[in-house]
Motif scaffolding. Structure first.
Motif, PDB file in Angstrom:
ATOM      1  N   LEU A   8       0.810  -1.206   0.000  1.00 39.24           N
ATOM      2  CA  LEU A   8       0.000   0.000   0.000  1.00 39.24           C
ATOM      3  C   LEU A   8       0.849   1.262   0.000  1.00 39.24           C
ATOM      4  CD1 LEU A   8      -2.919  -0.818   2.405  1.00 39.24           C
ATOM      5  CD2 LEU A   8      -2.844  -0.903  -0.061  1.00 39.24           C
ATOM      6  N   ILE A  10       3.236   4.014  -2.632  1.00 32.75           N
ATOM      7  CA  ILE A  10       3.484   4.361  -4.034  1.00 32.75           C
ATOM      8  C   ILE A  10       4.789   3.753  -4.505  1.00 32.75           C
ATOM      9  CG2 ILE A  10       3.979   6.265  -5.596  1.00 32.75           C
ATOM     10  CD1 ILE A  10       2.123   7.975  -4.018  1.00 32.75           C
ATOM     11  N   VAL A 106      -4.149   8.548  -2.678  1.00 36.10           N
ATOM     12  CA  VAL A 106      -3.442   7.686  -1.730  1.00 36.10           C
ATOM     13  C   VAL A 106      -3.893   7.984  -0.298  1.00 36.10           C
ATOM     14  CG1 VAL A 106      -1.172   7.123  -0.764  1.00 36.10           C
ATOM     15  CG2 VAL A 106      -1.453   7.354  -3.239  1.00 36.10           C
ATOM     16  N   LEU A 121      -8.004   8.321  -8.159  1.00 37.13           N
ATOM     17  CA  LEU A 121      -7.027   7.517  -8.886  1.00 37.13           C
ATOM     18  C   LEU A 121      -7.458   7.295 -10.331  1.00 37.13           C
ATOM     19  CD1 LEU A 121      -6.180   5.042  -6.010  1.00 37.13           C
ATOM     20  CD2 LEU A 121      -4.684   6.824  -6.934  1.00 37.13           C
ATOM     21  N   ASN A 132       1.848   1.542 -11.826  1.00 33.16           N
ATOM     22  CA  ASN A 132       1.621   1.691 -10.389  1.00 33.16           C
ATOM     23  C   ASN A 132       0.280   2.333 -10.069  1.00 33.16           C
ATOM     24  OD1 ASN A 132       3.963   0.465  -9.598  1.00 33.16           O
ATOM     25  ND2 ASN A 132       5.134   2.352  -9.388  1.00 33.16           N
ATOM     26  N   CYS A 135      -2.258  -0.252 -10.057  1.00 32.57           N
ATOM     27  CA  CYS A 135      -2.053  -1.014  -8.831  1.00 32.57           C
ATOM     28  C   CYS A 135      -2.775  -0.362  -7.660  1.00 32.57           C
ATOM     29  CB  CYS A 135      -0.557  -1.055  -8.511  1.00 32.57           C
ATOM     30  SG  CYS A 135       0.073  -2.703  -8.340  1.00 32.57           S
ATOM     31  N   LEU A 136      -2.613   0.946  -7.536  1.00 35.05           N
ATOM     32  CA  LEU A 136      -3.228   1.666  -6.429  1.00 35.05           C
ATOM     33  C   LEU A 136      -4.751   1.610  -6.501  1.00 35.05           C
ATOM     34  CD1 LEU A 136      -0.846   4.745  -6.320  1.00 35.05           C
ATOM     35  CD2 LEU A 136      -1.212   3.113  -4.450  1.00 35.05           C
ATOM     36  N   ARG A 137      -5.310   1.811  -7.698  1.00 32.24           N
ATOM     37  CA  ARG A 137      -6.765   1.735  -7.808  1.00 32.24           C
ATOM     38  C   ARG A 137      -7.247   0.317  -7.516  1.00 32.24           C
ATOM     39  NH1 ARG A 137      -9.828   3.455 -13.261  1.00 32.24           N
ATOM     40  NH2 ARG A 137      -9.067   1.397 -13.883  1.00 32.24           N
ATOM     41  N   LYS A 139      -6.017  -1.647  -5.349  1.00 30.07           N
ATOM     42  CA  LYS A 139      -6.066  -1.803  -3.897  1.00 30.07           C
ATOM     43  C   LYS A 139      -7.367  -1.235  -3.327  1.00 30.07           C
ATOM     44  CE  LYS A 139      -1.127  -0.815  -3.901  1.00 30.07           C
ATOM     45  NZ  LYS A 139      -0.618  -2.154  -4.109  1.00 30.07           N
TER      46      LYS A 139
END
Length: 424
Positions: A8, A10, A106, A121, A132, A135-137, A139
């Motif tokens: 979790l 960046i 984030v 995001l 990346n 990836c964040l979205r 999560k």
């Protein structure tokens, strides 16, 4: 055992190091770097993205904060509570919308405000698609238990950058969440073929072995994770769950306390201690303590923002141990609803607990193997070729909180011996 841990951050794993406690309100706070921050080690300036965010303050020295790998001035960070408002102003200034939407997204993600995170995001991806960012979205979708949507984003992240170990890790966690355990084991094994020293992959694979009730493999992997990275807090928490499952509650409590020392704002180890005090089996009845269980369960619920069913179930167990079965039924009913759709074995356990409380009985946990029959593997002696395939029986990652960077070098450390001279 708690579910595998997504990365979790960046650029890296948010882990607490060995800390020196200070009488300062900053200690233990989760913070975000402002866009103007200049991380330093001594007089050497680091890149802004060398510091994983969000990150916990591990040490305070005057005007400087130690943030896992570098010193940053207090004026160059913003607390998680204030971060959305700060980055909203950055967006309104219009000087760097990508950074503004990304950092606000984030912040929402860390605060578990997943709908807001997805919105920001998605805008970041529209402006500047990158591995990346998907990836964040992903999560955020994972946090909403929308695992199919999360998998779509993790797959796109891997398509854009096949070497993105964060995306590979998170895809393995998504497979586990959908009970595709074979695919999960294979994914973590693939990471270990690429990076044999990846402690996170070992820890997450350990969690999946635990789900498969391959307990010896699970212990081997989590020990290897701790051997590779002794500061990987959630690995201790998950090993504590392993010891509980196998009846060694003193060792379990030691691991939970170690996890809290490393990551005092993580809910999982507090929940582990609560569960031990509230549900220990008859042969460990001397450990049971309803008051301590209630205190730890409430702390775990607060840290998880009442969004995880396990601390709520521990809260119910604590009330039952104290003889307040009305409250126990109330909170266990809530935990049962929150855990939908949980794995069948977990649901059966939740139903069994509720039946006990309705009958006016406290819950006593089952164990798989008594502690006298357990393997005695110590982290210092743990063995295993991380380069072998998952089928070879080596172990992987297990935990609740989150980490790993997109290059797989989550063990990267800095020299934290002193703050920059200007902090004196």
């Amino acid at each position: 055992m708690t579910r595998p841990c997504l990365c979790l951050a960046i650029v890296g794993l948010m882990m607490a190091g060995s800390v020196v406690r200070a009488d300062d309100d900053w200690f233990g706070q989760t913070v975000m770097l402002k866009e103007t921050a200049v991380p330093k080690i001594g007089d050497r300036r680091l890149k802004w993205n060398d510091v994983p965010i969000p990150v916990m303050v591990e040490r305070v020295d005057g005007d400087w904060l130690w943030l896992h790998v570098a010193w940053v001035k207090k004026d160059d960070v913003v607390t998680l509570d204030d971060a959305p408002a700060y980055f909203t102003k950055l967006i309104q200034r219009g000087t760097d919308n990508v950074a503004g939407y990304l950092l606000r997204g984030v912040s929402w993600l860390e605060r578990r405000e997943y709908d807001n995170a997805i919105k920001d995001l998605s805008e970041t991806i529209r402006l500047e698609p990158a591995s990346n960012l998907y990836c964040l979205r992903g999560k955020a979708y994972f946090g909403k238990r929308q695992f199919e949507k999360a998998m779509v984003d993790f797959n796109e992240a891997v398509r854009i950058d096949p070497s993105n170990l964060v995306a590979l890790n998170d895809r393995g966690c998504a497979w586990d969440a959908q009970e595709e355990f074979g695919k999960s084991i294979k994914q973590f094994g693939e990471i270990l073929r690429i990076d044999p020293s990846n402690a996170l992959a070992y820890a997450n694979r350990a969690a999946t072995w635990f789900d498969l009730e391959e307990f010896e493999k699970s212990l081997e992997d989590v020990n290897q994770a701790i051997k590779l990275d002794p500061k990987l807090a959630f690995a201790y928490s998950n090993r504590g769950r392993w010891y509980m499952k196998h009846g060694d509650y003193p060792k379990a409590l030691d691991d939970f306390k170690k996890s809290i020392e490393l990551a005092p704002r993580s809910w999982a180890p507090y929940n582990g201690i609560a569960a031990a005090y509230a549900t220990a089996p008859a042969f460990e009845a001397h450990i049971r303590d309803g008051k301590k269980a209630l205190e730890m369960a409430q702390k775990a619920c607060e840290l998880s923002q009442w969004d995880e069913w396990m601390p709520v179930a521990s809260l119910a167990a604590a009330y039952a141990e104290l003889g307040n079965f009305e409250a126990a039924v109330k909170w266990q009913t809530k935990a049962l609803a929150m855990s939908q759709p949980a794995k069948d074995r977990v649901q059966r356990n939740n139903v069994k607990r509720l039946e006990c409380y309705k009958a006016g009985e406290a819950f006593y946990d089952d164990v798989t193997v008594l502690k006298d029959d357990m393997p005695t593997t110590d982290p210092a002696d743990a063995k295993g070729d991380a380069g072998e395939t998952a089928d070879s029986g080596k172990k992987g990652d297990a935990a609740e909180e989150v980490g790993g960077n997109d290059k797989g070098d989550e063990n990267k450390k800095g020299d934290d011996t002193a703050a920059p001279e200007s902090a004196r």
